[in-house]
Design an enzyme around this catalytic site. Structure first.
Site, PDB file in Angstrom:
ATOM      1  N   SER A   1       1.487  -9.661  -0.775  1.00 28.44           N
ATOM      2  CA  SER A   1       1.259  -8.220  -0.714  1.00 28.44           C
ATOM      3  C   SER A   1       1.571  -7.592   0.642  1.00 28.44           C
ATOM      4  CB  SER A   1      -0.191  -7.917  -1.095  1.00 28.44           C
ATOM      5  OG  SER A   1      -1.071  -8.663  -0.278  1.00 28.44           O
TER       6      SER A   1
ATOM      7  N   GLU B   1      -9.314   6.287   3.121  1.00 31.36           N
ATOM      8  CA  GLU B   1     -10.133   5.233   3.711  1.00 31.36           C
ATOM      9  C   GLU B   1      -9.214   4.051   3.985  1.00 31.36           C
ATOM     10  OE1 GLU B   1      -9.577   5.384   0.553  1.00 31.36           O
ATOM     11  OE2 GLU B   1      -9.100   3.289   0.149  1.00 31.36           O
TER      12      GLU B   1
ATOM     13  N   LYS C   1       0.813  -1.221   0.000  1.00 33.49           N
ATOM     14  CA  LYS C   1       0.000   0.000   0.000  1.00 33.49           C
ATOM     15  C   LYS C   1       0.847   1.272   0.000  1.00 33.49           C
ATOM     16  CE  LYS C   1      -4.107  -1.947   0.184  1.00 33.49           C
ATOM     17  NZ  LYS C   1      -5.129  -1.743  -0.852  1.00 33.49           N
TER      18      LYS C   1
HETATM   19  C1  PLP Z   1      -1.734  -6.806   2.656  1.00 33.51           C
HETATM   20  C2  PLP Z   1      -2.868  -6.477   1.770  1.00 33.51           C
HETATM   21  N1  PLP Z   1      -3.007  -7.149   0.627  1.00 33.51           N
HETATM   22  C3  PLP Z   1      -4.028  -6.902  -0.206  1.00 33.51           C
HETATM   23  C4  PLP Z   1      -4.988  -5.959   0.074  1.00 33.51           C
HETATM   24  C5  PLP Z   1      -6.131  -5.786  -0.879  1.00 33.51           C
HETATM   25  O1  PLP Z   1      -6.103  -4.625  -1.624  1.00 33.51           O
HETATM   26  P1  PLP Z   1      -5.715  -4.600  -3.149  1.00 33.51           P
HETATM   27  O2  PLP Z   1      -6.588  -5.586  -3.862  1.00 33.51           O
HETATM   28  O3  PLP Z   1      -5.984  -3.203  -3.553  1.00 33.51           O
HETATM   29  O4  PLP Z   1      -4.288  -4.955  -3.277  1.00 33.51           O
HETATM   30  C6  PLP Z   1      -4.882  -5.224   1.257  1.00 33.51           C
HETATM   31  C7  PLP Z   1      -5.877  -4.188   1.575  1.00 33.51           C
HETATM   32  O5  PLP Z   1      -5.966  -3.653   2.623  1.00 33.51           O
HETATM   33  C8  PLP Z   1      -3.790  -5.495   2.119  1.00 33.51           C
HETATM   34  O6  PLP Z   1      -3.657  -4.819   3.265  1.00 33.51           O
END
Ligand code: PLP
Lengths: 411, 279
Positions: A376, A109, A87
């Site tokens: 992620s 948000e 993020k």
């Molecule tokens: C670690 C992590 N992965 C994935 C996401 C999902 O969001 P996005 O699909 O935008 O990557 C989030 C959202 O808060 C997150 O904190």
């Protein structure tokens, strides 16, 4: 008049109330100018290196690769970025843009709290005031991140409306922006919302895919066969996929299958349960009822617990370029454990959906497949969700003794 | 008489400032909502703005948002809301405007829902999240063909030139002028500059001007007179209905007690009379 740059097939657009129009025109202009400005990217790249810690590792996971059928499996460790998830790539880029626009204040948000945390950190770094809107339910289940945001000096405002999760936090941030557009920029946290957010967030997250591409070519001399990523709004997935859209690489998105198939039990939008709609100021696929109201969703991971999906991913799903599968809460929790034990890496619950899907599918792939999973985020933030499930008694007695200790005034 | 004509006639009747009262259809439930709408028509409203409930009302403040959610929880479906308005049509000649976010319309198909609204004898549509530069839904043409007014929304940040452009092609006899930034609810302090702007808006667009967002009491309606043609009141009425509804759930109406305190329709009627200067 159709604005083609706003659309991905039949999805996208900018369905904003009139009051926000000047803000969006200003944002669009500023983003166009920044994109063309090499100084903007130079500053961002410097901060990528010094502040975020990029490039993040592309970690070969030999034990898991072997267990799953003799594959070469790589994990992209976005969890090692400052603040613990991808993020920050978007938050920092938009915070720089905000400063460039002369804004003094940013709002955001957040669902899991990772985007809020990233925005709060970027605001602290760049000297901007910061307010984060977070659903009351998410504040409870992701409380460590609430503390984190406050440590960075951000104000965290609980959202008490509707489902009290991410969808309502988006509404609250958008509404707050309408009251104060002149000195405030809204840092939206995923590749969704009205134009230009989907394009801007994708571009700021495309660093993930670029790094994967460079590193995998250097190590393996070829493109991967498949890339897995979890999909909430879609920012880490589109970021990881964007460098491979024109290559012979299978791209797979993992959605939250939650605890069942009924409405309200999951957040799997691409499995046929969602319909075309216009909500939260963009057109995409939404889990909604026959009257167009968004349905409640469920996921053990707050970051995937959302009724809509970014317009570009909805389009890529519809054309078949990205394949979507859903992963249950239980599978995701099991993947957290497995990844931690096998490789010494504790993934976020969101990311565990992508890992679980890879663990499900890899055994059926031809041996020696080359696969990347975008991890992620890291799992520290999920302690209050995972600990009571994995080790209930110990966690309960720990919490009780901590409460007693604090009440006795020992801290 | 089609919707556009009925609205035009209501504005043209005399020079007095008019009152448009807003309700969320189905709030707190369909039966009470029906009575509330009828009470508005009987107590001095000149126009009725009836909002179709939606999960994500992006331009509304907390009070109206909650009313949307309560209406949805009580099972108020879009077509049933339009039925309720069709019955109201049979009972009053006041213009009735449907306020809806774009998704509830889209969910039923723009063509079909516009036809349904026109068949119900309703007069216009107000759609806060349908901007002029995303025209591909064809809402404007479909409303035009059905004789419905699609009412342009003008924000405080909208330039007069843009307001002119937005209204030039519109068949709506009036514009909906939002009196301040932000969402519905909070009381608006009507500054002299805001009032002057309404007058300019009227001159520049050649349309009647209905002004809303944060109008809660008669004194504000009076302040608008001469600058705007109509005052729009929403959250204050929802608040009045809510207070009575909650009181009614708490204590059964006392013998001899004032109905206004426990009956949402009576509470709304009292406030509408006051806003209309009838007491
Ligand atoms: C670690 C992590 N992965 C994935 C996401 C999902 O969001 P996005 O699909 O935008 O990557 C989030 C959202 O808060 C997150 O904190």
């Amino acid at each position: 008049m159709r604005h083609d740059e706003r659309y991905y097939g039949r999805f996208g657009g900018r369905y904003i109330p009139e009051v926000l129009r000047p803000a969006f025109e200003e944002l669009e202009e500023a983003w166009k100018a920044a994109r063309e400005d090499s100084d903007f990217w130079k500053e961002l790249e410097g901060l990528h290196r010094d502040f975020i810690g990029r490039p993040t590792p592309l970690y070969p996971a030999p034990r898991l690769g072997k267990e799953l059928g003799g594959h070469r499996l790589y994990l992209k460790l976005e969890g090692l970025a400052n603040t613990g998830a991808h993020k920050i790539n978007n938050a920092l880029g938009q915070a720089l843009l905000a400063r460039r626009m002369g804004k003094k204040r940013v709002i955001a948000e957040t669902g899991a709290g990772q985007h809020g945390l990233a925005t709060a950190a970027a605001a602290a770094k760049l000297g901007l005031e910061c307010e984060v809107f977070m659903g009351e339910i998410d504040m409870a289940r992701q409380h460590p991140n609430v503390f984190g945001m406050r440590m960075f000096g951000a104000k965290v405002s609980p959202v008490l409306e509707g489902t009290r999760t991410l969808t309502d936090a988006v509404n609250a941030a958008m509404k707050s922006w309408t009251e104060r557009v002149s000195d405030t920029h809204y840092i939206l946290g995923s590749a969704l919302g009205p134009h230009p957010y989907p394009a801007m967030v994708r571009e700021l997250q495309s660093v993930i895919g670029k790094e994967i591409r460079k590193e995998i070519l250097a190590r393996e001399g070829r493109m991967p066969d498949a890339i897995y990523a979890c999909v909430g709004g879609g920012s880490n997935s589109i970021g990881a996929f964007s460098a491979f859209l024109d290559e012979q690489v299978e791209l797979i998105g993992a959605e939250a299958g939650g605890r069942g198939h009924k409405p309200g039990e999951h957040a799997a939008r691409m499995g046929g349960a969602a319909n075309v709609g216009i909500a939260q100021s963009y057109k995409s696929l939404f889990l909604q009822d026959a009257d167009g109201s968004l349905l409640p969703t469920h996921s053990v991971s707050a970051g995937l617990d959302y009724a809509g999906i970014g317009p570009e991913l909805a389009h890529l799903g519809e054309t078949g370029r990205v394949r979507f599968e859903s992963v249950s809460d239980e599978e995701a929790l099991a993947a957290v454990k497995r990844t931690a034990r096998a490789e010494g890496i504790l993934p976020a619950l969101e990311s565990a959906h992508a890992l679980a899907l890879a663990y499900r599918e890899l055994p059926a792939m031809p041996p020696d497949s080359l696969v990347v999973v975008n991890v992620s985020g890291r799992g520290d933030k999920d302690l209050f969700i995972t600990a009571p499930r994995f080790d209930r008694e110990d966690w309960l007695s720990f919490l009780k003794s901590e409460v007693a200790r604090i009440e006795r005034g020992e801290v | 008489m089609n919707g556009v004509e009925r609205i035009q006639a209501a504005f043209a009747r005399d020079a007095k400032i008019k009152l448009m009262t807003h309700a969320v259809v189905g709030y707190p439930d369909m039966t009470s909502s029906s009575r509330i709408l009828r009470a508005m028509a009987d107590s001095g409203a000149d126009f009725i703005e009836a909002q179709l409930p939606f999960s994500d009302p992006i331009a509304d403040g907390p009070s109206i948002v909650e009313a949307n959610h309560v209406a949805l929880r009580s099972g108020s479906r879009t077509l049933a809301c339009i039925e309720t308005l069709a019955r109201l049509r049979a009972e009053t000649d006041l213009p009735i405007l449907v306020m809806s976010y774009v998704n509830p319309l889209l969910a039923h198909g723009i063509e079909a829902i516009v036809r349904r609204i026109a068949e119900a004898g309703l007069d216009g549509l107000i759609v806060p999240d349908w901007p002029d530069d995303e025209p591909e839904l064809g809402l404007g043409e479909k409303c035009g063909a059905a004789g419905l007014a699609l009412v342009p929304l003008i924000a405080p940040s909208t330039s007069l030139d843009r307001a002119h452009a937005l209204t030039a092609a519109s068949k709506s006899p009036f514009v909906y002028a939002v009196t301040r930034l932000g969402v519905t609810g909070r009381r608006t302090q009507l500054e002299e500059s805001a009032l002057e702007r309404l007058s300019k808006l009227r001159a520049r667009t050649g349309k009647y001007v209905a002004a809303g967002f944060g109008i809660r009491e008669r004194s504000q309606v009076e302040a608008l007179a001469g600058h705007a043609d109509c005052a729009i009141v929403g959250s204050a009425l929802v608040d009045a209905a809510r207070a009575a509804h909650h009181a009614g759930l708490r204590d059964l109406p006392k013998a001899g007690g004032a109905a206004e305190e426990t009956d949402p329709a009576a509470a709304v009627a009292r406030l509408v009379r006051s806003l209309a200067g009838r007491e």
